[in-house]
Design a protein around this motif. Structure first.
Motif, PDB file in Angstrom:
ATOM      1  N   GLU A   1       1.379  -5.696  29.407  1.00 22.20           N
ATOM      2  CA  GLU A   1       0.892  -5.098  30.652  1.00 22.20           C
ATOM      3  C   GLU A   1       2.022  -4.747  31.618  1.00 22.20           C
ATOM      4  OE1 GLU A   1      -2.566  -5.243  32.110  1.00 22.20           O
ATOM      5  OE2 GLU A   1      -3.426  -5.542  30.122  1.00 22.20           O
ATOM      6  N   MET A   2       3.175  -5.342  31.457  1.00 22.52           N
ATOM      7  CA  MET A   2       4.309  -5.108  32.357  1.00 22.52           C
ATOM      8  C   MET A   2       5.242  -4.008  31.842  1.00 22.52           C
ATOM      9  SD  MET A   2       3.515  -7.170  34.730  1.00 22.52           S
ATOM     10  CE  MET A   2       4.961  -7.091  35.745  1.00 22.52           C
ATOM     11  N   THR A   3       4.809  -3.275  30.814  1.00 24.07           N
ATOM     12  CA  THR A   3       5.642  -2.234  30.221  1.00 24.07           C
ATOM     13  C   THR A   3       6.078  -1.193  31.241  1.00 24.07           C
ATOM     14  OG1 THR A   3       4.735  -2.538  28.007  1.00 24.07           O
ATOM     15  CG2 THR A   3       5.684  -0.380  28.487  1.00 24.07           C
ATOM     16  N   ALA A   4       5.162  -0.734  32.080  1.00 22.81           N
ATOM     17  CA  ALA A   4       5.512   0.294  33.071  1.00 22.81           C
ATOM     18  C   ALA A   4       6.607  -0.201  34.007  1.00 22.81           C
ATOM     19  CB  ALA A   4       4.281   0.713  33.864  1.00 22.81           C
TER      20      ALA A   4
ATOM     21  N   ILE B   1       9.956  -0.151  32.157  1.00 21.37           N
ATOM     22  CA  ILE B   1      10.493   1.200  31.981  1.00 21.37           C
ATOM     23  C   ILE B   1      11.011   1.754  33.306  1.00 21.37           C
ATOM     24  CG2 ILE B   1       9.878   3.588  31.409  1.00 21.37           C
ATOM     25  CD1 ILE B   1       8.126   2.431  29.165  1.00 21.37           C
ATOM     26  N   ILE B   2      10.296   1.514  34.384  1.00 16.70           N
ATOM     27  CA  ILE B   2      10.773   1.966  35.698  1.00 16.70           C
ATOM     28  C   ILE B   2      12.121   1.336  36.016  1.00 16.70           C
ATOM     29  CG2 ILE B   2      10.342   1.799  38.198  1.00 16.70           C
ATOM     30  CD1 ILE B   2       7.316   2.188  37.439  1.00 16.70           C
ATOM     31  N   ASP B   3      12.281   0.055  35.738  1.00 19.69           N
ATOM     32  CA  ASP B   3      13.573  -0.614  35.953  1.00 19.69           C
ATOM     33  C   ASP B   3      14.671   0.035  35.118  1.00 19.69           C
ATOM     34  OD1 ASP B   3      12.461  -2.399  37.745  1.00 19.69           O
ATOM     35  OD2 ASP B   3      12.298  -4.034  36.284  1.00 19.69           O
ATOM     36  N   GLN B   4      14.368   0.367  33.868  1.00 19.37           N
ATOM     37  CA  GLN B   4      15.366   0.969  32.987  1.00 19.37           C
ATOM     38  C   GLN B   4      15.763   2.363  33.467  1.00 19.37           C
ATOM     39  OE1 GLN B   4      16.909  -0.876  30.630  1.00 19.37           O
ATOM     40  NE2 GLN B   4      15.601  -2.431  31.516  1.00 19.37           N
ATOM     41  N   ILE B   5      14.772   3.137  33.899  1.00 26.16           N
ATOM     42  CA  ILE B   5      15.075   4.483  34.398  1.00 26.16           C
ATOM     43  C   ILE B   5      15.901   4.398  35.674  1.00 26.16           C
ATOM     44  CG2 ILE B   5      14.059   6.573  35.394  1.00 26.16           C
ATOM     45  CD1 ILE B   5      11.812   6.301  33.328  1.00 26.16           C
TER      46      ILE B   5
ATOM     47  N   ALA C   1      20.378   9.360  29.267  1.00 22.52           N
ATOM     48  CA  ALA C   1      19.641   8.097  29.277  1.00 22.52           C
ATOM     49  C   ALA C   1      18.285   8.253  29.949  1.00 22.52           C
ATOM     50  CB  ALA C   1      20.460   7.016  29.975  1.00 22.52           C
ATOM     51  N   VAL C   2      18.247   8.992  31.051  1.00 27.92           N
ATOM     52  CA  VAL C   2      16.967   9.217  31.739  1.00 27.92           C
ATOM     53  C   VAL C   2      16.004   9.963  30.825  1.00 27.92           C
ATOM     54  CG1 VAL C   2      15.854  10.421  33.667  1.00 27.92           C
ATOM     55  CG2 VAL C   2      17.931   9.086  34.064  1.00 27.92           C
ATOM     56  N   GLU C   3      16.485  10.973  30.130  1.00 28.36           N
ATOM     57  CA  GLU C   3      15.630  11.727  29.202  1.00 28.36           C
ATOM     58  C   GLU C   3      15.142  10.832  28.066  1.00 28.36           C
ATOM     59  OE1 GLU C   3      13.469  14.735  27.292  1.00 28.36           O
ATOM     60  OE2 GLU C   3      14.113  14.454  29.361  1.00 28.36           O
ATOM     61  N   ASP C   4      16.013   9.984  27.528  1.00 28.48           N
ATOM     62  CA  ASP C   4      15.591   9.050  26.477  1.00 28.48           C
ATOM     63  C   ASP C   4      14.486   8.136  26.986  1.00 28.48           C
ATOM     64  OD1 ASP C   4      17.337  10.050  24.578  1.00 28.48           O
ATOM     65  OD2 ASP C   4      18.851   8.500  24.892  1.00 28.48           O
ATOM     66  N   TRP C   5      14.643   7.595  28.189  1.00 23.36           N
ATOM     67  CA  TRP C   5      13.627   6.703  28.745  1.00 23.36           C
ATOM     68  C   TRP C   5      12.340   7.452  29.065  1.00 23.36           C
ATOM     69  CZ3 TRP C   5      13.092   1.896  27.936  1.00 23.36           C
ATOM     70  CH2 TRP C   5      14.208   1.126  27.647  1.00 23.36           C
ATOM     71  N   ARG C   6      12.438   8.722  29.458  1.00 30.73           N
ATOM     72  CA  ARG C   6      11.237   9.518  29.674  1.00 30.73           C
ATOM     73  C   ARG C   6      10.462   9.664  28.368  1.00 30.73           C
ATOM     74  NH1 ARG C   6       9.026  13.842  28.385  1.00 30.73           N
ATOM     75  NH2 ARG C   6      10.808  14.600  27.228  1.00 30.73           N
ATOM     76  N   ARG C   7      11.195   9.901  27.283  1.00 32.41           N
ATOM     77  CA  ARG C   7      10.558  10.033  25.972  1.00 32.41           C
ATOM     78  C   ARG C   7       9.933   8.714  25.525  1.00 32.41           C
ATOM     79  NH1 ARG C   7      14.977  11.741  22.270  1.00 32.41           N
ATOM     80  NH2 ARG C   7      13.341  11.885  20.719  1.00 32.41           N
TER      81      ARG C   7
ATOM     82  N   ALA D   1       8.811   6.355  27.532  1.00 34.16           N
ATOM     83  CA  ALA D   1       7.623   6.166  28.367  1.00 34.16           C
ATOM     84  C   ALA D   1       6.455   7.004  27.847  1.00 34.16           C
ATOM     85  CB  ALA D   1       7.937   6.520  29.818  1.00 34.16           C
ATOM     86  N   ALA D   2       6.735   8.236  27.446  1.00 38.25           N
ATOM     87  CA  ALA D   2       5.686   9.103  26.899  1.00 38.25           C
ATOM     88  C   ALA D   2       5.122   8.520  25.603  1.00 38.25           C
ATOM     89  CB  ALA D   2       6.229  10.508  26.672  1.00 38.25           C
ATOM     90  N   ALA D   3       5.987   7.973  24.774  1.00 37.47           N
ATOM     91  CA  ALA D   3       5.535   7.349  23.518  1.00 37.47           C
ATOM     92  C   ALA D   3       4.666   6.124  23.820  1.00 37.47           C
ATOM     93  CB  ALA D   3       6.719   6.971  22.647  1.00 37.47           C
ATOM     94  N   CYS D   4       5.050   5.336  24.809  1.00 36.93           N
ATOM     95  CA  CYS D   4       4.236   4.173  25.201  1.00 36.93           C
ATOM     96  C   CYS D   4       2.854   4.631  25.649  1.00 36.93           C
ATOM     97  CB  CYS D   4       4.917   3.389  26.318  1.00 36.93           C
ATOM     98  SG  CYS D   4       6.355   2.439  25.790  1.00 36.93           S
TER      99      CYS D   4
END
Length: 58
Positions: free
Chosen positions: A19-22, A25-29, A38-44, A46-49
């Motif tokens: 439940e804390m995934t979002a 991911i926000i912390d990583q971005i 790196a931002v684009e990788d994390w966007r991808r 997040a989309a996969a999640c």
């Protein structure tokens, strides 16, 4: 990141953070700001999640 890497990372993140995934991911971005790749990788990731959590059970 390859597409496979994105999906593997998304699955691992969901398994670990649930439940804390979002929040994770926000912390990583936030940490990656300034690094466009790196931002684009994390966007991808997040989309996969989102795709994984939105999938109907088979």
């Amino acid at each position: 990141m390859t597409d496979r890497d994105v999906w593997m990372k998304a699955g691992a993140i969901l398994a670990e953070h649930g439940e804390m995934t979002a929040d994770y991911i926000i912390d990583q971005i936030t940490d990656a700001l300034g690094d466009r790749i790196a931002v684009e990788d994390w966007r991808r990731v997040a989309a996969a999640c989102d795709e994984i959590t939105g999938a109907r059970p088979q």
